[in-house]
Design an enzyme around this catalytic site. Sequence first.
Site, PDB file in Angstrom:
ATOM      1  NE  ARG A 125      -4.326  -1.194   0.234  1.00 32.41           N
ATOM      2  CZ  ARG A 125      -4.536  -2.235  -0.579  1.00 32.41           C
ATOM      3  NH1 ARG A 125      -3.648  -2.563  -1.485  1.00 32.41           N
ATOM      4  NH2 ARG A 125      -5.651  -2.941  -0.487  1.00 32.41           N
ATOM      5  CG  HIS A 148      -3.263  -0.628  -6.718  1.00 36.31           C
ATOM      6  ND1 HIS A 148      -3.633   0.080  -5.594  1.00 36.31           N
ATOM      7  CD2 HIS A 148      -3.408  -1.928  -6.375  1.00 36.31           C
ATOM      8  CE1 HIS A 148      -3.992  -0.756  -4.637  1.00 36.31           C
ATOM      9  NE2 HIS A 148      -3.862  -1.987  -5.100  1.00 36.31           N
ATOM     10  CD  GLU A 174      -2.729   3.364  -5.348  1.00 39.23           C
ATOM     11  OE1 GLU A 174      -3.853   2.854  -5.507  1.00 39.23           O
ATOM     12  OE2 GLU A 174      -1.766   2.735  -4.939  1.00 39.23           O
TER      13      GLU A 174
HETATM   14  N1  LIG Z   1      -0.583  -4.097  -5.148  1.00 40.50           N
HETATM   15  C1  LIG Z   1      -1.708  -4.782  -5.078  1.00 40.50           C
HETATM   16  O1  LIG Z   1      -2.513  -4.784  -5.992  1.00 40.50           O
HETATM   17  C2  LIG Z   1      -1.991  -5.623  -3.887  1.00 40.50           C
HETATM   18  C3  LIG Z   1      -2.680  -6.807  -4.081  1.00 40.50           C
HETATM   19  C4  LIG Z   1      -2.948  -7.593  -2.986  1.00 40.50           C
HETATM   20  C5  LIG Z   1      -2.531  -7.207  -1.721  1.00 40.50           C
HETATM   21  N2  LIG Z   1      -1.898  -6.029  -1.558  1.00 40.50           N
HETATM   22  C6  LIG Z   1      -1.474  -5.600  -0.219  1.00 40.50           C
HETATM   23  O2  LIG Z   1      -0.626  -6.592   0.340  1.00 40.50           O
HETATM   24  C7  LIG Z   1      -0.912  -6.709   1.725  1.00 40.50           C
HETATM   25  C8  LIG Z   1      -0.431  -8.041   2.263  1.00 40.50           C
HETATM   26  O3  LIG Z   1      -1.256  -9.086   1.832  1.00 40.50           O
HETATM   27  P1  LIG Z   1      -1.091 -10.556   2.429  1.00 40.50           P
HETATM   28  O4  LIG Z   1      -2.153 -11.393   1.844  1.00 40.50           O
HETATM   29  O5  LIG Z   1       0.316 -10.996   2.331  1.00 40.50           O
HETATM   30  O6  LIG Z   1      -1.418 -10.255   3.964  1.00 40.50           O
HETATM   31  P2  LIG Z   1      -0.962 -11.098   5.233  1.00 40.50           P
HETATM   32  O7  LIG Z   1      -1.859 -10.643   6.322  1.00 40.50           O
HETATM   33  O8  LIG Z   1      -0.896 -12.542   4.895  1.00 40.50           O
HETATM   34  O9  LIG Z   1       0.542 -10.595   5.505  1.00 40.50           O
HETATM   35  C9  LIG Z   1       0.874  -9.389   6.064  1.00 40.50           C
HETATM   36  C10 LIG Z   1       2.074  -9.628   6.986  1.00 40.50           C
HETATM   37  O10 LIG Z   1       2.581  -8.372   7.408  1.00 40.50           O
HETATM   38  C11 LIG Z   1       3.032  -8.507   8.748  1.00 40.50           C
HETATM   39  N3  LIG Z   1       3.092  -7.174   9.330  1.00 40.50           N
HETATM   40  C12 LIG Z   1       2.096  -6.289   9.551  1.00 40.50           C
HETATM   41  N4  LIG Z   1       2.572  -5.142  10.047  1.00 40.50           N
HETATM   42  C13 LIG Z   1       3.915  -5.299  10.135  1.00 40.50           C
HETATM   43  C14 LIG Z   1       4.974  -4.461  10.561  1.00 40.50           C
HETATM   44  N5  LIG Z   1       4.751  -3.224  10.994  1.00 40.50           N
HETATM   45  N6  LIG Z   1       6.237  -4.950  10.525  1.00 40.50           N
HETATM   46  C15 LIG Z   1       6.481  -6.205  10.098  1.00 40.50           C
HETATM   47  N7  LIG Z   1       5.514  -7.042   9.683  1.00 40.50           N
HETATM   48  C16 LIG Z   1       4.246  -6.595   9.696  1.00 40.50           C
HETATM   49  C17 LIG Z   1       2.027  -9.440   9.392  1.00 40.50           C
HETATM   50  O11 LIG Z   1       2.614 -10.088  10.505  1.00 40.50           O
HETATM   51  C18 LIG Z   1       1.710 -10.398   8.258  1.00 40.50           C
HETATM   52  O12 LIG Z   1       2.514 -11.562   8.324  1.00 40.50           O
HETATM   53  C19 LIG Z   1      -2.419  -6.481   1.783  1.00 40.50           C
HETATM   54  O13 LIG Z   1      -2.828  -6.005   3.050  1.00 40.50           O
HETATM   55  C20 LIG Z   1      -2.663  -5.457   0.701  1.00 40.50           C
HETATM   56  O14 LIG Z   1      -2.654  -4.160   1.240  1.00 40.50           O
HETATM   57  C21 LIG Z   1      -1.601  -5.225  -2.623  1.00 40.50           C
HETATM   58  O1  LIG Z   2      -5.717  -5.465  -1.470  1.00 43.90           O
HETATM   59  C1  LIG Z   2      -5.872  -5.958  -2.562  1.00 43.90           C
HETATM   60  O2  LIG Z   2      -6.334  -7.091  -2.696  1.00 43.90           O
HETATM   61  C2  LIG Z   2      -5.474  -5.227  -3.812  1.00 43.90           C
HETATM   62  O3  LIG Z   2      -5.040  -3.958  -3.532  1.00 43.90           O
HETATM   63  C3  LIG Z   2      -6.551  -5.278  -4.813  1.00 43.90           C
HETATM   64  O4  LIG Z   2      -6.431  -6.505  -5.425  1.00 43.90           O
HETATM   65  C4  LIG Z   2      -6.406  -4.188  -5.832  1.00 43.90           C
HETATM   66  O5  LIG Z   2      -7.630  -3.899  -6.312  1.00 43.90           O
HETATM   67  P1  LIG Z   2      -7.825  -2.641  -7.249  1.00 43.90           P
HETATM   68  O6  LIG Z   2      -7.482  -1.453  -6.398  1.00 43.90           O
HETATM   69  O7  LIG Z   2      -6.899  -2.844  -8.393  1.00 43.90           O
HETATM   70  O8  LIG Z   2      -9.252  -2.734  -7.579  1.00 43.90           O
END
Ligand SMILES: NC(=O)c1ccc[n+]([C@@H]2O[C@H](COP(=O)([O-])OP(=O)(O)OC[C@H]3O[C@@H](n4cnc5c(N)ncnc54)[C@H](O)[C@@H]3O)[C@@H](O)[C@H]2O)c1
Ligand SMILES: O=C(O)[C@H](O)[C@H](O)COP(=O)(O)O
Length: 320
Positions: A233, A280, A262
């Site tokens: 994020r 994104h 964004e």
């Molecule tokens: N770019 C994109 O389109 C996209 C897509 C999917 C997910 N994401 C982002 O990726 C994030 C992670 O997804 P996930 O499925 O791996 O989640 P998850 O909950 O499996 O993993 C997150 C990890 O971060 C750790 N964590 C949280 N705060 C922390 C800190 N301050 N220091 C160290 N570790 C910390 C937690 O212990 C956890 O293991 C989502 O929350 C989402 O915001 C972005």
């Molecule tokens: O948190 C997530 O899963 C991702 O950010 C999500 O997949 C992105 O969705 P979008 O903002 O492209 O709709």
Amino acid sequence: MSALIVKQAYIPSMLEDLINKQYKMIDLAEAQGITDNEEILNNTEIMITNGEAKVGKDLIDKYNNLKLIADFGVGYDGIDVNYAVKKGIKVTHTPGVLTDDVADLGVGLLIALSREIPKADKFVKYGKWQELGMGSFSWTHKVSGSRVGIVGMGRIGSAIAKRLSAFDVTIGYCNQSKVDNENYLYFSSLVDLASFSDFLVVCVPGIKENCHLINKNVLKALGASGALINISRGSVVDEEYLTGALINKEIRGAALDVFEHEPYVSDKLRNLDNVILTPHMASATWETRKAMAQLVFDNVTAFIQGKELITPVPECFKVK
Ligand SMILES: NC(=O)c1ccc[n+]([C@@H]2O[C@H](COP(=O)([O-])OP(=O)(O)OC[C@H]3O[C@@H](n4cnc5c(N)ncnc54)[C@H](O)[C@@H]3O)[C@@H](O)[C@H]2O)c1
Ligand SMILES: O=C(O)[C@H](O)[C@H](O)COP(=O)(O)O
């Protein structure tokens, strides 16, 4: 009669089609999710949204009969989950089905940044190679055997570590708890992890506590030979400081899929040649979007049928 559903924010049309085939959904997304229609506010039981759309206390309180908020996405930083749960409203999201895609993009960005693939592509396409001759493209930096720091060793962080292990990199990580893998080095300090790393890959959720987690101290520790990759994020990185650090070559480069405001990205950041920027799109493949849509639909259906929800937001770790 089936529960009334509102579409609160953007969701892809394939999810709309799935829902509309079986249920009745009112589209509020074009009105930025806000309505004064009493009938809708009194009768809506299910809200479908995405994780970045703002679903705060005020909005939740407008609905008198809301029972489920279904998030199209794994991140739920826009939703006041604690408040929803306090009011007895359940929240679901789409973990797991997008992990591979986000990890793939993270690794792709890391390699593209280090080997300067976008710059090399333009060099050939715009005729610079022909003009300047063999050996004219500057050398890049090696990925295999490097040191990679993963910030957040959850589903996506672990999938990135697994992929990069095939490149014989040394993996270090910070996480809320140690993971069960002796090959990965655990760091309790993020600054120490950054000092260790050639590449720092950000995979934590955008919760308030993580706002600007990647700050001046972390970037200084990453240093002039280090690069940042962020696929989680935008709020997690102090983008203004990062931009300055890239301009001043305090760090070598950055590859970013997410941004603080964004879809706005500053001219300063866009004009740099030591960055790769993507819109994104880490989970945006046809295959994964289909699986995400199906999971939202399945959660909604489980709720309507009074069955256990498939992927509720975990009770133990909520956005404050
Ligand atoms: N770019 C994109 O389109 C996209 C897509 C999917 C997910 N994401 C982002 O990726 C994030 C992670 O997804 P996930 O499925 O791996 O989640 P998850 O909950 O499996 O993993 C997150 C990890 O971060 C750790 N964590 C949280 N705060 C922390 C800190 N301050 N220091 C160290 N570790 C910390 C937690 O212990 C956890 O293991 C989502 O929350 C989402 O915001 C972005
Ligand atoms: O948190 C997530 O899963 C991702 O950010 C999500 O997949 C992105 O969705 P979008 O903002 O492209 O709709």
